[in-house]
Motif scaffolding. Structure first.
Motif: not given
Length: 201
Positions: A44, A47, A50, A173
């Motif tokens: 995460d 993520h 991103k 992902f």
């Protein structure tokens, strides 16, 4: 000769349940551990980067119910958190990107430190920002920055830093859940179209 992996190393501090980790990645890396070990939080964190680059820090926090749900607490006190990614660009140049974020008393947050270095300071493009102020940069001109946004988004218009922005934004992902994979899958609905035809001589 195989291409070096884009992400070579990830360092996290006080991100969710992770107090500190330093993980070196290979082209194929497995994260193995018992439930609650932090595997999902490690992914995460990537993520989060991103989301923050593709959209904004505000979006990244809102997707995770706010900064209070992102930073780690120890001894009942919240900590600032930081994420560092060491990378190889498609042209094989090494570098790193790191930022540290802290909460403000009014419920907001600020980027306390942000740094991007390609090929090493003095060898390639770089910048370092502290609390919304540019401290060092290889570039003669630099866009306006604010303390509640990542400067990398603003400098993506500068060709020197665009490859880093594009690479972080393009990260993908996949979450393979063995439990769901073992279950019977519902077959897709199929519509059969039967039409009459006549032979023609």
């Amino acid at each position: 000769m195989p291409h070096a992996p884009f992400i070579r190393r990830v360092i996290l501090r006080n991100y969710k349940s992770i107090g500190y980790c330093d993980v070196r990645l290979q082209p194929l890396t497995y994260l193995v551990g018992h439930n609650g070990a932090g595997k999902s939080n490690f992914m995460d964190a990537l993520h989060f980067v991103k989301d923050a680059v593709s959209n904004s820090l505000e979006y990244a926090f809102n997707e995770r119910a706010g900064i209070s749900e992102v930073r780690r607490y120890s001894n009942g006190r919240p900590n600032n958190f930081s994420i560092r990614i060491d990378f190889n660009l498609p042209d094989s140049r090494p570098g790193h990107y790191v930022f540290s974020i802290g909460a403000l008393t009014n419920g907001g947050y600020e980027v306390q430190r942000e740094e991007c270095v390609i090929s090493g300071i003095g060898k390639g493009p770089y910048f370092r920002i502290e609390k919304g102020k540019l401290r060092k940069s290889s570039e003669k001109t630099f866009p306006a920055i604010v303390s509640d946004r990542l400067a990398l988004v603003a400098v993506s218009g500068i060709p020197a830093f665009r490859p880093v922005f594009d690479a972080l934004k393009a990260m993908g992902f996949y979450n393979l859940n063995p439990k769901l994979m073992r279950e019977l899958q519902k077959p897709p609905s199929v519509t059969i179209d039967v039409r009459s035809s006549e032979n023609r001589s």
